[in-house]
Write an enzyme that holds these catalytic residues in place. Structure first.
Site, PDB file in Angstrom:
ATOM      1  N   ALA A 167      10.878  60.090 -38.466  1.00  0.00           N
ATOM      2  CA  ALA A 167      11.450  58.743 -39.031  1.00  0.00           C
ATOM      3  C   ALA A 167      12.817  58.921 -39.978  1.00  0.00           C
ATOM      4  CB  ALA A 167      10.127  57.904 -39.576  1.00  0.00           C
ATOM      5  N   THR A 199      16.197  56.764 -41.049  1.00  0.00           N
ATOM      6  CA  THR A 199      16.190  55.744 -42.201  1.00  0.00           C
ATOM      7  C   THR A 199      17.777  55.339 -42.606  1.00  0.00           C
ATOM      8  OG1 THR A 199      15.862  57.511 -43.329  1.00  0.00           O
ATOM      9  CG2 THR A 199      14.036  56.027 -43.063  1.00  0.00           C
ATOM     10  N   HIS A 215       6.959  59.699 -28.510  1.00  0.00           N
ATOM     11  CA  HIS A 215       6.257  58.271 -28.722  1.00  0.00           C
ATOM     12  C   HIS A 215       6.836  57.292 -27.805  1.00  0.00           C
ATOM     13  CE1 HIS A 215       4.674  59.770 -32.921  1.00  0.00           C
ATOM     14  NE2 HIS A 215       3.806  60.399 -32.040  1.00  0.00           N
ATOM     15  N   CYS A 265       1.571  47.228 -12.851  1.00  0.00           N
ATOM     16  CA  CYS A 265       2.354  47.901 -11.925  1.00  0.00           C
ATOM     17  C   CYS A 265       3.140  49.206 -12.416  1.00  0.00           C
ATOM     18  CB  CYS A 265       3.313  46.959 -11.047  1.00  0.00           C
ATOM     19  SG  CYS A 265       4.912  46.468 -11.729  1.00  0.00           S
TER      20      CYS A 265
HETATM   21 ZN    ZN Z   1       4.284  44.615 -12.827  1.00  0.00          ZN
END
Ligand code: ZN
Length: 238
Positions: free
Chosen positions: A10, A14, A109, A120
């Site tokens: 992070a 910043t 992440h 789906c």
């Molecule tokens: Zn979908």
């Protein structure tokens, strides 16, 4: 040529106006209400949580943010011909925006620039989903199947993508120099990559304002602000 891996957290973003949401002191860890907006179980179970989560993203700085000096320094280092891989805990896409090729960035992440259907698994752009929220759809559903859409980030309660994590681990093992920049190195499993790199012989350099649990393994610790310290460091490593 020596492969250099850079793990970014992070602190690298910043200066682009994006606060540290996810770290130990971040709002997602210290405010239980905010944490629920980015935790998989409540998000899936409660339409009101989703509505608030989309509003938070609409108002948040991530999609408007621009790369800063640290992102540009990393991109310039890559362009100069170094074998470089970026492993990032950030979901803002700013390394790619600065010019690091997509294939050289592993987003541990996930990314806030895309959304994914939880039914789906179709991916589409977050900007488009947020346009729908702006236009009045407060919990936009998948256009293909009607399933629940969520940001393509790894929420609390979700595992990291095992393929991404395996690739990141292989890079950590192979790196000759491993820079950990702007990360508290406390959010696992991403943080453990610093230890894996060090165990496998990488020279570990940590650039972070605060101490981290991996400082004892580091060959070099840099406490200065990232915006100036990282460009200087990368210049030195050329
Ligand atoms: Zn979908």
């Amino acid at each position: 040529m020596a492969m250099i891996a850079i793990l970014t957290g992070a602190g690298v973003s910043t200066d682009s106006g994006i606060p540290d949401y996810r770290g130990p002191q971040g709002v997602w860890r210290t405010d239980p209400e905010a944490e629920r907006l980015v935790t998989y179980g409540p998000y899936m179970a409660d339409p009101e949580i989703r509505r608030r989560s989309w509003r938070m993203r609409l108002e948040g700085p991530v999609l408007e943010a621009e790369p800063n000096a640290a992102h540009h320094a990393i991109a310039a280092f890559e362009r100069s011909g170094h074998a470089l891989r970026v492993l990032t805990q950030n979901v803002d896409g700013l390394h790619q925006a600065a010019g690091v090729p997509e294939r050289k960035v592993l987003e541990l992440h996930g990314t806030a620039r895309s959304v994914v259907c939880t039914a789906c698994h179709a991916r589409s752009s977050a900007a488009e989903a947020l346009d729908r929220v702006r236009a009045g759809e407060d919990d936009p559903a998948c256009r293909g199947c009607g399933g629940i859409l969520k940001p393509a980030t790894v929420m609390f309660g979700q595992r990291l993508d095992p393929v991404v994590l395996a690739n990141a681990t292989a890079i950590a093992k192979a790196a000759e120099v491993f820079l950990a920049v702007g990360s508290s190195l406390q959010v696992h499993p991403a943080a453990a990559l610093a230890g894996i790199a060090s165990e496998h012989g990488a020279r570990l350099i940590i650039v972070n304002a605060e101490p981290t649990p991996y400082d004892p393994l580091a060959a070099e610790l840099i406490r200065e602000p990232i915006g100036t310290a990282l460009p200087e460091l990368l210049e030195r490593l050329r």
